[in-house]
Design an enzyme around this catalytic site. Structure first.
Site, PDB file in Angstrom:
ATOM      1  N   SER A  97      17.806  22.065  79.820  1.00 38.93           N
ATOM      2  CA  SER A  97      17.370  20.828  79.159  1.00 38.93           C
ATOM      3  C   SER A  97      17.336  21.000  77.648  1.00 38.93           C
ATOM      4  O   SER A  97      17.754  20.111  76.893  1.00 38.93           O
ATOM      5  CB  SER A  97      15.993  20.403  79.670  1.00 38.93           C
ATOM      6  N   ARG A 105       1.643  43.079  76.976  1.00 38.52           N
ATOM      7  CA  ARG A 105       1.193  44.286  77.672  1.00 38.52           C
ATOM      8  C   ARG A 105       1.956  45.519  77.193  1.00 38.52           C
ATOM      9  O   ARG A 105       1.457  46.635  77.288  1.00 38.52           O
ATOM     10  CB  ARG A 105       1.375  44.132  79.193  1.00 38.52           C
ATOM     11  N   GLU A 128       2.200  35.774  44.649  1.00 41.11           N
ATOM     12  CA  GLU A 128       2.172  35.892  43.187  1.00 41.11           C
ATOM     13  C   GLU A 128       0.806  36.393  42.704  1.00 41.11           C
ATOM     14  O   GLU A 128       0.724  37.194  41.762  1.00 41.11           O
ATOM     15  CB  GLU A 128       2.472  34.535  42.544  1.00 41.11           C
TER      16      GLU A 128
END
Length: 321
Positions: free
Chosen positions: A269, A186, A27
């Site tokens: 997991s 890279r 803003e």
């Protein structure tokens, strides 16, 4: 990631965006950008902003105060700010000052732009992206865990682009040992992500690339808490479930996003815990290896996009509760 546009009678007279954390908000840049010849129109214009203006003193003064000071009569807001110091307070302050406020315009798109920030404040954890590459017959590594170069050069470049967009990248002990990755950029320009390594018993040799001190690195372990230049050892609680423990630490460290590039065990997991937001799966359609380590089994997933890059197909999934 916030943008603002000031419009008078259908003509844009000012625009701005939030450049860097701790600096002037969208803003402020928007109002400052209004040329001298149009300054008198500010008090007759509509301010469009993608995120609710702040109403508190943080790194910068409240944007609501500036809006009120400039007598902007109408503000259109894409979505509310879930940060506890804002979260509706900016809207309330503008309404109290007599400003007409409209909220929820292009809300889905505005939330998507700030998905990392919003997830961090609503779920109290980083935005989590799972990434892996697999062969056409569903393998991510050879049977002896040795590294196989599955994705092609085009996909590799995309992966480095993904890294440039996230705060951190996470791998486990076996990936560090078998692949010896650098986890840097890279093939794409940008800032290297924070490297996150799980090494519970500190058995990784210091000769690995992750210990080269070229970029900040955190080692999650059960043995010590220590900081040395760009290398930080973060001691976990052995009595807490590993994934939740790591996520809690990332939240406390104010890390807003992580891309998980580990092996099958680590990725599975996260999947099994339901603690993920996106999955990006690269499949080399021209490679099959027979015996090998199977790719993770994705659950509660909804495909949202797919692209072809020569021999590779990249599928994008979103978590579906």
């Amino acid at each position: 990631m916030v943008g603002a546009v000031l419009v008078h009678d259908g003509r844009i007279i000012g625009e701005g965006y939030h450049h860097h954390y701790g600096e002037a908000h969208a803003e402020v840049h928007c109002i400052r950008s209004v040329p001298e010849k149009d300054r008198s129109l500010i008090s007759k214009s509509i301010l469009y902003v993608s995120l609710e203006p702040c109403a508190h003193y943080g790194k910068t003064p409240p944007c609501t105060d500036l809006i009120i000071e400039k007598k902007i009569p109408r503000v259109v807001i894409g979505c509310r700010d879930p940060f506890i110091e804002v979260d509706g307070k900016g809207i309330e302050k503008l309404n109290a000052a007599g400003v007409e406020v409209l909220v929820g315009v292009l809300e889905t798109e505005c939330k998507a732009i700030n998905k990392r920030f919003i997830t961090n404040h609503t779920k109290r954890r980083p935005y989590i992206i799972l990434k892996w590459a697999e062969t056409a017959d569903g393998k991510i590594a050879a049977a002896d865990s040795s590294r196989i170069f599955i994705s092609n050069l085009y996909s590799n470049r995309i992966v480095h682009k993904w890294r440039s967009q996230e705060s951190s990248v996470l791998i486990g002990t076996n990936t560090a040992l078998c692949d010896n990755p650098s986890l840097n950029l890279r093939y794409w320009e940008g800032t290297n992500p924070l490297r996150l390594i799980i090494d519970k018993n500190l058995r990784l040799p210091s000769s690995l690339k992750i210990f080269d001190h070229t970029q900040p690195t955190i080692i999650f372990n059960y043995l010590k808490q220590e900081s040395n230049k760009n290398l930080i050892y973060c001691k976990l609680n052995e009595n807490e479930e590993l994934i939740n423990n790591i996520i809690d630490n990332l939240y406390e460290l104010k890390i807003q996003s992580v891309i998980v590039e580990g092996g099958n065990q680590l990725l599975q997991s996260f999947i099994d815990s339901g603690q993920w937001d996106e999955a990006r799966v690269i499949v080399n359609q021209e490679m099959s290896i027979g015996l090998g380590i199977s790719a993770p089994e994705l659950k509660q997933a909804e495909i949202i996009d797919r692209e072809e890059l020569a021999s590779d197909t990249i599928s994008y999934f979103a978590f579906k509760a």
